[in-house]
Structure formats: C-alpha cells, structure tokens
Design an enzyme around this catalytic site. Sequence first.
Site, short mmCIF file in Angstrom:
data_model
loop_
_atom_site.label_atom_id
_atom_site.label_comp_id
_atom_site.label_asym_id
_atom_site.label_seq_id
_atom_site.Cartn_x
_atom_site.Cartn_y
_atom_site.Cartn_z
N ARG A 38 7.79 -31.93 7.95
CA ARG A 38 6.80 -30.86 7.82
C ARG A 38 6.96 -30.11 6.50
O ARG A 38 8.06 -29.96 6.00
CB ARG A 38 6.96 -29.84 8.97
CG ARG A 38 6.54 -30.34 10.34
CD ARG A 38 6.69 -29.20 11.36
NE ARG A 38 6.08 -29.50 12.64
CZ ARG A 38 6.74 -29.98 13.68
NH1 ARG A 38 8.03 -30.25 13.57
NH2 ARG A 38 6.11 -30.21 14.82
N GLY B 91 -2.16 -25.21 8.17
CA GLY B 91 -3.07 -26.34 8.10
C GLY B 91 -3.38 -26.83 6.70
O GLY B 91 -4.14 -27.78 6.53
N ARG C 191 7.34 -17.70 12.80
CA ARG C 191 6.91 -17.08 11.54
C ARG C 191 6.15 -15.81 11.87
O ARG C 191 5.66 -15.64 13.00
CB ARG C 191 6.01 -18.04 10.75
CG ARG C 191 4.74 -18.44 11.47
CD ARG C 191 4.00 -19.53 10.70
NE ARG C 191 2.87 -20.04 11.47
CZ ARG C 191 2.22 -21.17 11.19
NH1 ARG C 191 2.62 -21.91 10.17
NH2 ARG C 191 1.20 -21.56 11.90
N HIS D 259 -24.28 -9.15 -12.59
CA HIS D 259 -24.99 -7.94 -12.15
C HIS D 259 -25.08 -7.89 -10.63
O HIS D 259 -24.79 -6.86 -10.00
CB HIS D 259 -26.39 -7.91 -12.78
CG HIS D 259 -27.22 -6.74 -12.34
ND1 HIS D 259 -28.09 -6.80 -11.28
CD2 HIS D 259 -27.29 -5.47 -12.81
CE1 HIS D 259 -28.66 -5.62 -11.11
NE2 HIS D 259 -28.20 -4.80 -12.04
N SER E 1 -10.73 4.66 -20.44
CA SER E 1 -11.02 3.95 -19.20
C SER E 1 -11.20 2.48 -19.57
O SER E 1 -12.07 2.14 -20.37
CB SER E 1 -12.30 4.48 -18.55
OG SER E 1 -12.55 3.80 -17.34
N CYS F 276 -11.77 0.92 -14.85
CA CYS F 276 -13.01 1.01 -14.08
C CYS F 276 -13.72 -0.32 -13.93
O CYS F 276 -14.83 -0.38 -13.43
CB CYS F 276 -13.95 2.04 -14.70
SG CYS F 276 -14.55 1.60 -16.35
N TYR G 227 -5.09 6.31 -12.84
CA TYR G 227 -5.97 6.00 -11.71
C TYR G 227 -6.59 4.62 -11.89
O TYR G 227 -6.61 4.04 -12.99
CB TYR G 227 -7.08 7.05 -11.57
CG TYR G 227 -8.10 7.05 -12.69
CD1 TYR G 227 -9.21 6.22 -12.66
CD2 TYR G 227 -7.95 7.89 -13.80
CE1 TYR G 227 -10.14 6.21 -13.69
CE2 TYR G 227 -8.86 7.89 -14.84
CZ TYR G 227 -9.97 7.04 -14.77
OH TYR G 227 -10.88 7.02 -15.80
#
Length: 879
Positions: free
Chosen positions: A93, A102, A337, A455, A765, A832, A852
Amino acid sequence: MSKKYVYLFSEANASMRNLLGGKGANLAEMTGLGLPVPQGFTVSTEACNRYYEDGKTIADDILEQFYEALAKTEEINEKKFGDPENPLLVSVRSGARVSMPGMMDTILNLGLNDIAVKGVARLTGNDRFAYDSYRRFIQMFSDVVMGIAKAKFEEILDGAKKERGVKHDTELNTDDLKTVVQRYKALYLAEQGKEFPQDPKAQLLEAVKAVFRSWDNPRAIVYRRMNDIPGDWGTAVNVQAMVFGNMGNDSGTGVAFTRDPSTGEKRLYGEFLMNAQGEDVVAGIRTPKAISDLQDTMPEVYNQFVDIAKTLEDHYRDMQDMEFTIEKGKLYMLQTRNGKRTAAAALKIAVDLVAEGKLSKEEALLKVEPKQLDALLHPTFDPKAIAAAKPIAKGLAASPGAACGKIYFTASDAVAAAEAGEQVILVRLETSPEDIEGMYAANGILTARGGMTSHAAVVARGMGTCCVSGCGDIMIVEKHKTMSTTDGKVFHEGDYISIDGSTGYVYGDAIATEPAKLTGDFGTIMEWADEVRTLKIRTNADTPKDASQAIHFGAEGIGLCRTEHMFFDEERIPAMREMIVSKNRDQRVRALLKLLPMQKKDFTGIYEAMGELPVTIRLLDPPLHEFLPQEEEDIKALAKEMIIPLEELKQTIANLHEFNPMLGHRGCRLAVTYPEIAEMQSRAIIEAAIEVAAEKKISIKPEIMIPLVGDIKELKYVKDIIVKTAEQVIQEKGVKIDYLVGTMIEVPRAALTADEIATEAEFFSFGTNDLTQMTFGFSRDDAGKFLEDYYNKKVYESDPFAKLDQNGVGKLVRMAAELGRKTRSNIKLGICGEHGGEPSSIKFCHDIGLNYVSCSPFRVPIARLAAAHAAIEEKKAKK
C-alpha cells in the site's frame, strides 16, 4: 554507515510521518501501543524520491535493505515468501505524509502463485478461499502494476457468474474460481505476451515500483494541486503481512470512524462485511452492515474494537478513520489516520475535543482546514442528487458554491429573467465590467474563457456567487444564444443547467441545491481564531451590501474598494461616456461634475457600512475603452443617444483601442493624462468622509490608493493632485480630517524601487493579481489555456494566480516591504490581490510581517482562520 531507507514497524513511531508517510508512521505507532497489527515494513518517502532521481529504478543499497526487512518479516510471521507449505502473503500500500484517499495504488494477496495457492488451501483447509484470493491478486497486480484494464477482468468474472446462474461472487464455488484464475492468466498472457509472474520476490519488487509510480498518476497530481501538497514529498510503501477477511463466516473486514464524519457526533460510525476483503466494502458489490450490527454478529470482537477505537482517539486526540480485518474470529488493525470530515463535522469535533479536555483551543484550531469553511458559506448540491449526476463539461473552480438555473447569454436578459422570478445562470464567452448588473442578478456564472483571476472569477468571489470560468469544453455562440458541449448537445436560452464552483463541473440539467448553514461552533472557532491571530483581515468590497456582508463575516476594514464598477450603472454610464468622448478639459469637467454626486453617494454608503473601520479606495484603474460599446448596433445606438456623428464615435473608439490594454493607458496613467478624473474622485472621497463623520459622530480616516505606479514621479504627480483637492475641500468645509495617500505595488519596478516610492506613499497595498501577471509575463485571462499542460508536465504545481508564487512574486513582495520600511518605518503594508484569501499565501504575508490581508467578503472567515494557523505555527516553531 549507509542511509536507512527501510524500517520495520517495530523500528518507527508516529513522529516519523514525513519519512514513512502517515500510514507507515501510524502502523508503527499502533505496534508500539501493543495493538493487534499484522507486521511488516515501510519503504520511505526518501526511497521514492531516489527512485525518480535514479531514472525510475530502485538502487542496490535500497534493495539490500528491502530484502533484509522482508527476511525479518518472514521470521516475525513464521512464514516464508513463496513457500509451498506455509507461504507469506503481503499487501502493498501507498502512504504519503498526508492522507490522499484513493489517489494511489494498493495490491493485496501478493505472494500467491500456482504453487503457493495450493499451500494456502492446505493450510486453511479452504480451497475456495485460496483461489478467491488468487484471482483477486491476479486482477489487482495486472491492473495496478501492468496497466491492464480492470473492466476486462470484471467481464470474465461476470461471465463466470452468468454461466453458473448466480448473482454474487460469494456464490461461485472452488471449481468456478479455478476456471476464473485460468481465464485471468490467459488474459494476462494475451495482453503482455508473457505468463503471469510466478516469482513472489519479482511480484513484490514490481508492486513497490508501481506504488512509487502512482505518486505521479494524473489523479494524484490533481489531488496534490487541489490540496497544496508538494510534488517532492513522495510516497512511502507499506509491505504488510496479509490477514484475511474472506476465510469464511467467522472472518470479515470493515472501515469505521470514532465519530460521525458528516455531523461530528460522538458515536462509532462505519460498516463491515463478513467473508470479504477490504475492496468489497468500498466497491459496492455487496451491501455492508452498520458497525453496530457487529455487536450481534461477534460481540467479543465488537467490544475489543470499541476499546481500541477509544484508545486510538485518546492517543491521537482526534477523530480516527480505522480499517480492520477479522480472521477466524481474531481482530487485526490495518490502519488508523485522522479521519476526513465535512466542514460542519470539523467544527463540531474541534469544539467538542476542547470541551472534553483533549485539546487546547490552539490545537483545535489546527484541526480545522481554512479552505473547508467555504462549504459552510455557500449553497451546496443535494448529496444524493449530485452523486447521481454526470457532468457535461469541466472548467476552473473559480468561485465556490452550487447553482442551478436557466441560462441567459446577456447581462440584460439575465436581469430581466431574475426580475421575473427565474433562477438564472449567466453564460458568457467572458465577462466585462459592463456585465456587472447581470452578474449581480445571476445565481451562477459560467464563462468559456478566463482564468482564476479573470473579471468573472474576481467579481463572483466578491459577491459570493458560484462561478465556473475558462470552461473550454463548451462552445458559446452569443449571437444565437446557444451553448454546445463537445459531444454535440446544444443548450438554448432558458434551458436548465447546474454548475459547481467548488469543482468546476457543469451539469446539463437542474440539480437541487441546499442553502449554506452556519452553526454556533462556527462562531466559537472564529472567536478562538481572533484571539491568536496578529494579521488583520480586511475585505475587497465595492458596495455597501458587500461591505455589510464582510462585516458580518468579521472583516476589520476595506483593503480595496474598486471605483470602476460604480460607473457601469445605467444612470451613470452616459455621463462617463460623455467624459470619455469630450474634446477638451472643460467638456470633461462638465461630465465629471455630473458623476461627482453619484460617486460621493457611493462612498457615503461605504463609510456608513464600515463606521470607523479603515477604508482604502482605489482611483479609477481600467482603460477607458472598457466603458464604450464594441458592437456596431450598440455604437449606433450610443451615437444617437449622445447626438454625435457615428463616424466620430467610431474614431474615438478606434483611438482608444490598445493591443495590450492591461499594460496600456490605465491606472495612474489615466490621472496623469486626465488629472480632472483624480480631482473629482478625491473630492468625492473627502466630502463623503467629512459628511458621514459629522452625521454619525465618528472618526473616519480615508485611505486613497493610486494604482499601477511604476515610478516615484508618477506617484508624486498624482498624489499632489489628491492632496491639493483634499486640502481645498477641507478648507471649504472648515473641518479637519486626516487621510492617507498610498499606492498599489503591482508593477515589478515599483517593488524594486519601493524605498523611493515610500518617500511619497504612506501605505503599500500589494496588488498580487497584476504583480503575478507582470512578473510571469503572461495574461491572467489566457493562462488557463496552457497551465494544464504545465501541471501535467510538472513545470508548475499550482496556478500562480490562485496561490502566491513565493519564490518569485513573493520575493518582490518581501523586498518591497523591507525597502518600504527602511524609508518609512511606520508604513502600513497589506495585500489586496486574490491571494489575500488563500491560506498558504496568508501564512507568507504573516511571516514577512504585513499588517493585513484583504480578500472577498466570503473569504474573510477563511482568512481569519488561516491567519490564526500562521500565528500558532510561528509560536510552535519558536519553542
């Protein structure tokens, strides 16, 4: 001493997961716990990588360790490989370091041949069992190792059942199975031109190579890409002594979970079959029984299994997925598992394990994959209905969720149908900003072109609308309002289809959907995430509705408000077009004065929704030609409406045409050419902020962002316009308001000269959509046409527009962040682009110290959890 590549189960433990894979490490751990595990050995992931490095051959030093481990396994099991009297049979295996159910290959009953099968029959006193095991082995070896189609063997088996007039495999007797074995071997000879191999060691070696090869089979490559699993991890191979669930009615096999993987409920969940091998449970040929029925069938075995299940969950401190076999009344554990689970179950299990004292909050957070949360935030298909459905096409999974509706081919038709109460799927070759109303009206969006940051994809994600983009399997003729598939089926306007934005599949009929469901566990997990994360999470939002949705999901500000979408409203587009066709500044200013109150109203709504949270507004970015029609009939209609000569309008449109508009007259370049646009937008931003702050008695500090800057002089020119206008408004209103002026870093040159840029920019940004496009040098809308070849040929492992390229684009981001801070120590840094909602990219942003990330509203919860993961992992690494 030579490097060790092969380990007995007794030589390893769970901490060796990266080397031995999850399965091998867990077999070793269970062995160490004293559980009944059939013994064997694991060939490491490093051996797999070496196999590929050595040209798909197994080196002699690995083979030496391999045969040494085989000899010890024979000794432990008191059986000999290939022995006619007491043969050792093994399973082979795969086992990667993370579970890939799988995706890779398994072979059972290896070691059987024409002689050993008779030994097994004598040893067990069960001829039928021996030949049933042999026919299974021939089929699996032929399929997995030699690539002979499994269906050809199934055809032979079905023929044997038909000859005997029986329905099930279990109804075939020994003689029937002997005949099947002979026919299987004849098929092997016909396909391969040689007899089925009789040397067990040769069988084993070929099986190990086949498992190594399966690491690179197409389904494994796709699974790795979907789950961010690096291709250089490799798979281990586990060679384990066989135990048999098909030895009679006192034998069986099954799979069970320590908790319900669908709901998270704390109960043993699973199923089993008596007189069967493992593949029978999952193949669906026979109907398994619920695991609770084992209590009646074999009460002692059931009670032992319940105890083992509890031991394993307590040991691993997580829900376990276990495979077991019963051989002549004796229970054996073949695998454990951490179990795969639904998003709702993941939340419940994590919260429950904390309540039970098994996990800390931080440990529980790491048990929930951020991407799983998508399933909780969007509609999904009814499980039974989708299981029975067959897709007609496949595109890119651009925005998650499920949608069913009637197809419409124009934005106006989609709006009209939605207003009439129809469920709508907007089908387009590709979308453009002028389709925005139709996109808002639609339940789902399907495009034939475009990538993950096209878009359609970006806007759909922002709205939380299901989208499949870049679906090359369909042909759309918008003129005739038809969509056809590669098999020739044609769909017309008003026909039903269903699309799955989480998988990219398109279905040719109506499939029932279920609404998104959020539980109290969701709020608990989000609260815990917010306690530990340091990275702020903002949203990309262009409307008050989107902003409010993002606030509901926990956004801490707007990191990107795109102003261009606001101009496509049917009340505004005439004034916008008037501005574009103006011959001089005075004409443009008159047109812009018409837009000013509308633009100001937009920003007022955004500020009201966000309160005192930060809002970053990007000045107009796209090229002006996007606001003008391209079709002859639409151009004629516009010329008539604007009372200008048709030829003059055509000439204006022709003048605005660009061969590569993404690198053309857009972003800050528009403001350099037409400063009055930046003046109008700056006035609207500041006036709206002053008025909302006064009315709501709150403090608002607008962040004005200049797009597509590549040079400090560009930035300074546009910034001066903004500052001059802002100060003029402040003076007019007699109110003091603070504001910031910054830039998007999306042109590579801006990243390289970020120390200079930071002398003027008060924040950066990172617009990683365009930065990725310009760094790689290919169009984000067209890359989908060739990226699949790059994945298949292992040039790329993932879409760089979906997952940040940390080696290249990431290096530019890191460099720009460091350079910017050297010049301006308090500079605010964020991202962003669409990468702001992708977990591995979020971790990168955390690691390099950005303030951020900003993402679409429906990705905010994902980003919050991913940021928490990043903080926890950093903390663990420092210990």
